[in-house]
Scaffold this motif. Sequence first.
Motif, PDB file in Angstrom:
ATOM      1  N   PHE A  39      -5.613   1.041 -11.202  1.00  0.00           N
ATOM      2  CA  PHE A  39      -5.152   1.307  -9.595  1.00  0.00           C
ATOM      3  C   PHE A  39      -4.209   2.545  -9.786  1.00  0.00           C
ATOM      4  O   PHE A  39      -3.908   2.921 -11.017  1.00  0.00           O
ATOM      5  N   PRO A  44       2.183  -1.853  -9.810  1.00  0.00           N
ATOM      6  CA  PRO A  44       2.568  -2.919 -10.631  1.00  0.00           C
ATOM      7  C   PRO A  44       1.639  -2.897 -12.002  1.00  0.00           C
ATOM      8  O   PRO A  44       2.286  -2.871 -13.276  1.00  0.00           O
ATOM      9  N   THR A  45       0.280  -2.601 -12.119  1.00  0.00           N
ATOM     10  CA  THR A  45      -0.685  -2.620 -13.085  1.00  0.00           C
ATOM     11  C   THR A  45      -0.234  -1.434 -14.042  1.00  0.00           C
ATOM     12  O   THR A  45      -0.029  -1.522 -15.127  1.00  0.00           O
ATOM     13  N   HIS A  95      -6.222  -7.001 -14.170  1.00  0.00           N
ATOM     14  CA  HIS A  95      -5.685  -8.327 -13.671  1.00  0.00           C
ATOM     15  C   HIS A  95      -6.795  -9.153 -13.495  1.00  0.00           C
ATOM     16  O   HIS A  95      -7.952  -8.907 -13.755  1.00  0.00           O
ATOM     17  N   ALA A 159      -4.444  -3.348  -1.971  1.00  0.00           N
ATOM     18  CA  ALA A 159      -4.978  -2.267  -2.789  1.00  0.00           C
ATOM     19  C   ALA A 159      -6.569  -2.251  -3.008  1.00  0.00           C
ATOM     20  O   ALA A 159      -7.113  -1.915  -3.982  1.00  0.00           O
ATOM     21  N   ALA A 163      -8.332  -6.326  -5.098  1.00  0.00           N
ATOM     22  CA  ALA A 163      -6.863  -6.341  -5.486  1.00  0.00           C
ATOM     23  C   ALA A 163      -6.200  -7.704  -5.134  1.00  0.00           C
ATOM     24  O   ALA A 163      -6.562  -8.448  -4.426  1.00  0.00           O
ATOM     25  N   VAL A 164      -5.223  -7.970  -6.344  1.00  0.00           N
ATOM     26  CA  VAL A 164      -4.389  -9.148  -5.956  1.00  0.00           C
ATOM     27  C   VAL A 164      -3.643  -9.127  -4.474  1.00  0.00           C
ATOM     28  O   VAL A 164      -3.541 -10.325  -4.090  1.00  0.00           O
ATOM     29  N   SER A 165      -3.372  -8.021  -4.202  1.00  0.00           N
ATOM     30  CA  SER A 165      -2.689  -7.882  -2.834  1.00  0.00           C
ATOM     31  C   SER A 165      -3.743  -8.515  -1.919  1.00  0.00           C
ATOM     32  O   SER A 165      -3.101  -8.856  -0.785  1.00  0.00           O
ATOM     33  N   GLY A 187      -3.887   1.552  -4.589  1.00  0.00           N
ATOM     34  CA  GLY A 187      -3.001   0.923  -5.289  1.00  0.00           C
ATOM     35  C   GLY A 187      -1.692   0.486  -4.692  1.00  0.00           C
ATOM     36  O   GLY A 187      -1.390   1.077  -3.504  1.00  0.00           O
ATOM     37  N   THR A 188      -1.058  -0.624  -5.136  1.00  0.00           N
ATOM     38  CA  THR A 188       0.206  -0.662  -4.236  1.00  0.00           C
ATOM     39  C   THR A 188       1.318   0.159  -4.427  1.00  0.00           C
ATOM     40  O   THR A 188       2.437  -0.183  -3.908  1.00  0.00           O
ATOM     41  N   GLN A 206       3.340  -7.697  -6.495  1.00  0.00           N
ATOM     42  CA  GLN A 206       3.658  -8.485  -7.622  1.00  0.00           C
ATOM     43  C   GLN A 206       5.179  -7.833  -8.240  1.00  0.00           C
ATOM     44  O   GLN A 206       5.636  -6.750  -7.770  1.00  0.00           O
TER      45      GLN A 206
HETATM   46  N1  ASP Z   1      -2.456  -4.582  -9.364  1.00  0.00           N
HETATM   47  C1  ASP Z   1      -2.555  -3.258  -8.147  1.00  0.00           C
HETATM   48  C2  ASP Z   1      -1.967  -2.186  -8.529  1.00  0.00           C
HETATM   49  O1  ASP Z   1      -1.239  -1.995  -9.605  1.00  0.00           O
HETATM   50  C3  ASP Z   1      -2.305  -3.925  -6.890  1.00  0.00           C
HETATM   51  C4  ASP Z   1      -3.056  -5.114  -6.688  1.00  0.00           C
HETATM   52  O2  ASP Z   1      -4.145  -5.613  -7.477  1.00  0.00           O
HETATM   53  O3  ASP Z   1      -2.918  -5.690  -5.309  1.00  0.00           O
HETATM   54  O4  ASP Z   1      -1.882  -1.297  -7.616  1.00  0.00           O
END
Ligand code: ASP
Length: 327
Positions: A39, A44-45, A95, A159, A163-165, A187-188, A206
């Motif tokens: 990302f 956050p990553t 992730h 993202a 993505a986890v978002s 990415g976020t 995150q």
């Molecule tokens: N982890 C992603 C990032 O670092 C954000 C996501 O996965 O939502 O941008």
Amino acid sequence: MKKQLKSVLIGCLLACGLGQGLAQAQTYPDKPIILVVPFAAGGPTDVVARMIAIPMGKSLGQTVLVENTVGAGGTIATQRVARAAPNGYTLFIHHMGMATAPALYKKLNFDTLKDFEYIGQVVDVPMTLLARKDFPAKNFAELKTYVQANKEKVSMANAGLGAVSHLCGLLFMTALDTTLNTIPYKGTGPAMNDLLGGQVDLLCDQTSQTVPLIKENRVKVYGVTTLKRLEVLPNVPTLDEQGLKGFEVKVWHGMYAPKGTPAPVIDKVNVALRAALQDPMIKQRFKDLSLEAPSMDKVTPAGLKTQLEAEIIKWGPVIRKAGIYAD
Ligand code: ASP
């Protein structure tokens, strides 16, 4: 005598080609190592990667350079690493998107379970549901009413698919039985820039990125995605206690290398990762951002493999039921 025996043994191994990994591992690492982040910088990553790259580099005696490869919810970077030379000079941190991609993407140019060596789990990260500072809803109850009354007029950043978002946003919309106007970013990190600038309304992200912004009152926060309140954000209620019963998203991260990376090299990187997670500076930074280092039995190739396999089984049906996938 012992020394002679050892050099004869290595000679034989080298002669029959078995010792290539052994020879490589003996001199590994003799140049900088690339740690790929799937990302954009600032997210956050990226924050976690740059944090652990420093102590890992110290342990390994070589610089660990973080490189951001963006796009398609992290799958572009995953493909890059799957195709990289298996020599220990390309590592990967990702992730739970590693586990959701097989269900989200009909066509992937890599096999999540066959194309990687596992180094270990890295960190578990809670998420926070945020809005831009001047968003009308003052608390979660008002957010629920506003979102349900304004649906597509409300924009929610993520993202990208996988993505986890994106996942957190989907779970939030499903819980509120509504759909919002979702805006994908690389990415976020960049998504957060637009949230701070007021160009987008909501973002689930995150704590590695959001804790400082919440503490500086630069965003509105409605809740955390853990079942217990966070020590660093004691006044922020959980989404569970505000009515989203059982709403829990905790983002686990793993470190990988391309399939075929010699075991002695994997061992060296694993030792450096374990040392980094036990570094006092990292422990403090993790505490400040509510990041949780896994127990050391999980910071192992087997610990990551078990987690990845279990998460693929867990998220597959959830994603298929939600009918989400990329073409
Ligand atoms: N982890 C992603 C990032 O670092 C954000 C996501 O996965 O939502 O941008």
